[in-house]
Design a protein around this motif. Structure first.
Motif: not given
Length: 277
Positions: A198-206, A226-227
């Motif tokens: 989560x901290x390494x990306x800036x898109x919604x994470x499944x 988490x999205x």
């Protein structure tokens, strides 16, 4: 049909921008899709494994044409947005993956996932450069569609027995740069690993739940950021587990107490009456 598809696609996109997270359960056939829709879920995702089991096949053995036919049935089964498990795109080449997206988009789905698994047990993950080109080709195909298609890119390290967090993050970052809308690394089991992604990306994470021994809840995952939460083939496996336990009871003990835990035909009928016939 185009208006309906666009409305579903926009509703699906909205779920990824609304506050909090949402659960996107994975039905494996029309009946399970209709039951989940009646329960009030806001979107559904197909499961390649669950569908394969229902066909008497192993995960990954269905093939593209049969999968597309399945997706048409699933998309028509409810009024909910449907995202498809398109496995590895049904071929290694970027153009094959792009064509799979174009074909799948005609079935009524409004999103899909593409994974970077190779299907080769000796080298189960595709090289990063090729895997990224495949996501880029899928993104380009999705962007050319006449409705907003949500593309999820999957990093399969943990799912194929190669739990390398650094490589997983590197892959998800590359897929993000290639244009993926949602990022997904199935098989993550700990708060620490999920938090690192989560901290390494800036898109919604499944995040995939329904894993043995993992006790994280929806509230836990939402608090982490988490999205989207999916369950993969675990609902199908739960159903088949109950079926096999019932069959073993009859075969081995000659008794029928399994019916004490079974839902009644009346209750299933009551649920299904709330969906399209």
């Amino acid at each position: 049909m185009n208006d309906t598809l666009s409305a579903r696609a926009l509703a699906f996109r909205q779920l990824h921008t609304d506050p909090g997270c949402f659960v996107i359960p994975n039905p494996w056939d029309v009946g399970s899709a209709r039951l989940l829709a009646q329960m009030g879920f806001k979107a559904l995702a197909s499961t390649g494994a669950g569908h394969a089991f229902s066909c008497g096949l192993c995960d990954g053995a269905v093939g593209r044409e049969r999968m597309l036919a399945h997706l048409r049935q699933m998309a028509d089964a409810t009024d909910l947005p449907l995202s498809a498990d398109l496995e590895n795109g049904f071929g290694p080449e970027p153009e094959t993956v792009a064509n799979t997206i174009r074909l799948a988009a005609t079935t009524g789905i409004v999103g899909a996932s593409i994974e970077d698994g190779s299907g080769d047990r000796h080298a189960p993950i595709l090289p990063l450069a090729l895997a990224t080109d495949r996501i880029r080709a899928a993104v380009e195909a999705a962007r050319a569609l006449p409705f907003p298609f949500t593309l999820t890119a999957r990093a399969e390290n943990y799912f194929v027995g190669q739990p390398d967090l650094a490589d997983t993050i590197q892959r998800l970052q590359a897929y993000q740069e290639a244009g993926a809308d949602v990022l997904f690394a199935p098989g993550l089991r700990t708060r620490e690993d999920i938090a690192a992604v989560l901290s390494a990306v800036d898109r919604p994470v499944n995040v995939l739940m329904g894993l043995d021994g993992v006790t994280l809840t929806v509230a836990d995952l939402e608090a982490m950021g988490v999205k989207r939460i999916s369950v993969g083939g675990s609902f199908a496996r739960a159903a088949y587990g109950a079926f096999l336990r019932a069959a073993r009871e009859v075969q081995e003990h000659g008794s029928f107490s399994y019916t004490n835990e079974a839902i009644s035909g009346r209750d299933i009928t009551r649920l299904l009456r709330g969906t399209r016939s």
